[in-house]
Design a protein around this motif. Structure first.
Motif, PDB file in Angstrom:
ATOM      1  N   ASN A 112      26.022  31.897  45.315  1.00 58.09           N
ATOM      2  CA  ASN A 112      25.902  30.536  45.608  1.00 58.09           C
ATOM      3  C   ASN A 112      27.242  29.597  45.865  1.00 58.09           C
ATOM      4  O   ASN A 112      28.139  29.571  46.286  1.00 58.09           O
ATOM      5  CB  ASN A 112      25.566  30.056  44.507  1.00 58.09           C
ATOM      6  CG  ASN A 112      23.977  30.560  44.877  1.00 58.09           C
ATOM      7  OD1 ASN A 112      23.498  30.735  45.914  1.00 58.09           O
ATOM      8  ND2 ASN A 112      23.000  30.275  44.055  1.00 58.09           N
ATOM      9  N   ALA A 113      28.262  30.516  44.892  1.00 56.64           N
ATOM     10  CA  ALA A 113      29.469  30.235  45.291  1.00 56.64           C
ATOM     11  C   ALA A 113      30.663  31.067  46.491  1.00 56.64           C
ATOM     12  O   ALA A 113      31.037  29.649  46.967  1.00 56.64           O
ATOM     13  CB  ALA A 113      30.675  31.015  43.816  1.00 56.64           C
TER      14      ALA A 113
ATOM     15  N   TRP B 103      29.961  41.223  33.138  1.00 55.32           N
ATOM     16  CA  TRP B 103      28.490  41.156  34.223  1.00 55.32           C
ATOM     17  C   TRP B 103      28.568  39.350  34.543  1.00 55.32           C
ATOM     18  O   TRP B 103      28.345  38.626  34.139  1.00 55.32           O
ATOM     19  CB  TRP B 103      27.322  41.182  33.856  1.00 55.32           C
ATOM     20  CG  TRP B 103      27.908  42.564  33.808  1.00 55.32           C
ATOM     21  CD1 TRP B 103      28.433  44.278  33.875  1.00 55.32           C
ATOM     22  CD2 TRP B 103      26.580  43.651  32.550  1.00 55.32           C
ATOM     23  NE1 TRP B 103      28.060  45.491  33.559  1.00 55.32           N
ATOM     24  CE2 TRP B 103      27.067  44.752  32.364  1.00 55.32           C
ATOM     25  CE3 TRP B 103      25.565  42.942  32.051  1.00 55.32           C
ATOM     26  CZ2 TRP B 103      26.428  45.931  31.348  1.00 55.32           C
ATOM     27  CZ3 TRP B 103      24.397  44.548  31.567  1.00 55.32           C
ATOM     28  CH2 TRP B 103      25.121  45.713  30.679  1.00 55.32           C
ATOM     29  N   GLU B 104      28.167  39.655  36.355  1.00 56.11           N
ATOM     30  CA  GLU B 104      27.691  38.360  36.545  1.00 56.11           C
ATOM     31  C   GLU B 104      26.409  38.197  36.850  1.00 56.11           C
ATOM     32  O   GLU B 104      26.867  39.466  38.087  1.00 56.11           O
ATOM     33  CB  GLU B 104      29.000  37.205  37.233  1.00 56.11           C
ATOM     34  CG  GLU B 104      30.562  36.873  36.744  1.00 56.11           C
ATOM     35  CD  GLU B 104      31.029  36.752  37.848  1.00 56.11           C
ATOM     36  OE1 GLU B 104      31.014  34.768  37.801  1.00 56.11           O
ATOM     37  OE2 GLU B 104      32.145  36.761  37.063  1.00 56.11           O
ATOM     38  N   PRO B 105      26.074  37.192  37.522  1.00 55.18           N
ATOM     39  CA  PRO B 105      24.628  37.617  38.443  1.00 55.18           C
ATOM     40  C   PRO B 105      25.138  37.511  39.648  1.00 55.18           C
ATOM     41  O   PRO B 105      25.893  36.283  40.443  1.00 55.18           O
ATOM     42  CB  PRO B 105      23.793  36.047  38.017  1.00 55.18           C
ATOM     43  CG  PRO B 105      24.372  36.305  36.595  1.00 55.18           C
ATOM     44  CD  PRO B 105      25.626  36.203  36.480  1.00 55.18           C
ATOM     45  N   SER B 106      24.205  38.754  40.517  1.00 55.56           N
ATOM     46  CA  SER B 106      24.828  38.535  42.322  1.00 55.56           C
ATOM     47  C   SER B 106      24.819  37.099  42.508  1.00 55.56           C
ATOM     48  O   SER B 106      25.266  36.744  43.559  1.00 55.56           O
ATOM     49  CB  SER B 106      23.922  39.490  43.003  1.00 55.56           C
ATOM     50  OG  SER B 106      24.414  40.877  42.215  1.00 55.56           O
TER      51      SER B 106
ATOM     52  N   LEU C 264      40.118  35.366  48.103  1.00 55.49           N
ATOM     53  CA  LEU C 264      39.713  36.192  47.515  1.00 55.49           C
ATOM     54  C   LEU C 264      40.048  36.181  46.645  1.00 55.49           C
ATOM     55  O   LEU C 264      39.633  36.298  44.922  1.00 55.49           O
ATOM     56  CB  LEU C 264      38.658  37.309  47.998  1.00 55.49           C
ATOM     57  CG  LEU C 264      37.377  36.683  48.920  1.00 55.49           C
ATOM     58  CD1 LEU C 264      36.949  38.070  49.644  1.00 55.49           C
ATOM     59  CD2 LEU C 264      36.797  36.112  48.722  1.00 55.49           C
ATOM     60  N   GLU C 265      41.855  36.544  46.501  1.00 58.51           N
ATOM     61  CA  GLU C 265      42.517  37.657  45.240  1.00 58.51           C
ATOM     62  C   GLU C 265      42.757  36.066  44.422  1.00 58.51           C
ATOM     63  O   GLU C 265      43.498  35.615  42.982  1.00 58.51           O
ATOM     64  CB  GLU C 265      43.650  37.900  46.043  1.00 58.51           C
ATOM     65  CG  GLU C 265      43.361  39.414  46.697  1.00 58.51           C
ATOM     66  CD  GLU C 265      44.558  40.256  47.148  1.00 58.51           C
ATOM     67  OE1 GLU C 265      45.635  39.221  46.971  1.00 58.51           O
ATOM     68  OE2 GLU C 265      44.365  40.832  47.479  1.00 58.51           O
ATOM     69  N   ILE C 266      42.273  34.500  44.234  1.00 57.71           N
ATOM     70  CA  ILE C 266      43.420  33.981  43.891  1.00 57.71           C
ATOM     71  C   ILE C 266      42.283  33.953  42.404  1.00 57.71           C
ATOM     72  O   ILE C 266      42.446  33.441  41.983  1.00 57.71           O
ATOM     73  CB  ILE C 266      42.916  32.401  44.630  1.00 57.71           C
ATOM     74  CG1 ILE C 266      43.740  32.616  46.059  1.00 57.71           C
ATOM     75  CG2 ILE C 266      43.404  31.303  43.444  1.00 57.71           C
ATOM     76  CD1 ILE C 266      43.268  30.568  46.618  1.00 57.71           C
ATOM     77  N   ILE C 267      40.588  34.635  42.605  1.00 55.98           N
ATOM     78  CA  ILE C 267      40.187  34.700  41.490  1.00 55.98           C
ATOM     79  C   ILE C 267      40.200  35.236  40.817  1.00 55.98           C
ATOM     80  O   ILE C 267      41.258  34.896  38.917  1.00 55.98           O
ATOM     81  CB  ILE C 267      38.822  34.650  41.533  1.00 55.98           C
ATOM     82  CG1 ILE C 267      38.210  33.614  42.540  1.00 55.98           C
ATOM     83  CG2 ILE C 267      38.004  35.130  40.494  1.00 55.98           C
ATOM     84  CD1 ILE C 267      37.455  32.289  42.267  1.00 55.98           C
TER      85      ILE C 267
ATOM     86  N   CYS D 220      32.422  28.527  51.804  1.00 51.47           N
ATOM     87  CA  CYS D 220      32.543  28.405  53.170  1.00 51.47           C
ATOM     88  C   CYS D 220      31.888  27.103  54.165  1.00 51.47           C
ATOM     89  O   CYS D 220      32.509  26.616  55.133  1.00 51.47           O
ATOM     90  CB  CYS D 220      32.059  29.489  53.542  1.00 51.47           C
ATOM     91  SG  CYS D 220      32.353  30.875  53.464  1.00 51.47           S
ATOM     92  N   GLU D 221      30.764  26.413  53.383  1.00 52.12           N
ATOM     93  CA  GLU D 221      30.424  25.286  53.593  1.00 52.12           C
ATOM     94  C   GLU D 221      31.503  24.497  53.607  1.00 52.12           C
ATOM     95  O   GLU D 221      32.022  23.661  54.496  1.00 52.12           O
ATOM     96  CB  GLU D 221      29.211  24.759  53.276  1.00 52.12           C
ATOM     97  CG  GLU D 221      27.989  25.936  53.518  1.00 52.12           C
ATOM     98  CD  GLU D 221      26.614  25.673  52.782  1.00 52.12           C
ATOM     99  OE1 GLU D 221      27.157  24.378  51.961  1.00 52.12           O
ATOM    100  OE2 GLU D 221      25.542  25.923  53.152  1.00 52.12           O
TER     101      GLU D 221
END
Length: 310
Positions: free
Chosen positions: A273-274, A265-268, A214-217, A279-280
């Motif tokens: 979805n990301a 901001w970003e929509p939850s 997750l820290e890649i972002i 994960c899929e």
């Protein structure tokens, strides 16, 4: 540069040019007077259409079909703008914004058949000329003109702009938002690291690896902006450990900031979805336990000249 503050009449399927006789019909005549009457009839039909359009009070004529030189000069003498060979898509957009209807005849043109706009401009931007309609009563959209030095820059700008518009669209439809700039990723990473300490066994390694991923972002955001990613990530880990869950990368100050207060901001639903898609995809890759290789891929061709050894 031209501008008008008048009505707009939309025409389609109306010929506004003279046609050669051989294109429409075959006429057999005995003398020159009959031929002259045919030519005069064609001119009278064309001028009748032009007179009706000019009498309607319209100052802008748009046509799907080509507009001939005679009609163009007729409109120019009366300070009327005309444009021919307008695509059907542009006609439909203009009707939706300005109102009115797409006419198929010039007889009995009513006020409700014509659209309105507060200002019409014909301007040249770069090497292209654009017709700008502003102040349209029914307009719910706008047009953005992108300019750049190369086609690749324009394509990238268009994709970035499209992503930004879709993000705003998602935010309007879903009222749940989170802070951007890597803030939510760092907070999830912190929570997963703390949760991994309560798990014994190999699952702890998986959860820790997910938290590290997750820290890649925020790291990529720092690399794109030319920041020192190590320093920024260390600051973010410290702030999130102290309870600053909305702390993220601040591009403007080359530091970290509370992105929720900074309106980044970003929509939850976008983040959900990301993460779900990531994960899929990871599960799909891990589920592949065998790869199929083409036996010919390892085949080496013999030397072209026998006897020569390299």
């Amino acid at each position: 540069k031209q501008w008008y503050q008048r009505r707009v009449v939309i025409t389609a399927g109306i010929e506004l040019e003279l046609k050669a006789e051989r294109d429409n019909a075959e006429c057999r005549i005995d003398n020159v007077e009959e031929y002259q009457r045919i030519v005069d009839a064609e001119w009278n039909i064309l001028y009748a259409k032009l007179d009706l359009m000019a009498a309607s009070g319209a100052k802008i004529i748009l046509s799907k079909l080509p507009i001939g030189d005679v009609a163009t000069q007729y409109f120019a003498d009366r300070d009327i703008f005309c444009a021919g060979r307008v695509t059907q898509e542009d006609l439909n957009r203009t009707v939706k914004a300005c109102g009115g209807t797409i006419l198929t005849t010039v007889n009995d043109i009513r006020d409700q058949d014509m659209g309105l706009c507060q200002l019409f401009e014909e301007v040249q931007i770069g090497n292209e000329r654009y017709n700008l309609f502003t102040g349209c009563p029914k307009a719910k959209t706008c047009t953005l003109i992108l300019r750049g030095g190369a086609e690749q820059f324009i394509d990238e700008t268009e994709r970035s702009l499209h992503d930004a518009i879709m993000i705003v669209r998602r935010a309007l439809k879903n009222d749940s938002i989170v802070a951007g700039g890597g803030a939510i990723e760092m907070e999830l990473s912190k929570e997963l690291r703390n949760y991994a300490k309560t798990i014994h066994g190999k699952e702890q390694l998986l959860i820790t690896a997910y938290a590290k991923a997750l820290e890649i972002i925020p790291r990529q955001l720092c690399d794109n902006a030319g920041f020192d990613a190590i320093t920024i990530l260390n600051k973010l880990r410290q702030k999130h450990a102290q309870g600053g869950k909305w702390m993220g990368v601040d591009i403007t100050s080359e530091d970290i900031a509370d992105n929720f207060e900074a309106c980044v901001w970003e929509p939850s639903i976008v983040k959900i979805n990301a993460l779900t898609a990531a994960c899929e995809a990871c599960c799909t890759i891990l589920s592949i336990d065998e790869t199929v290789k083409n036996p010919n891929s390892n085949y080496k061709a013999p030397n072209a000249l026998p006897g020569n050894q390299f």
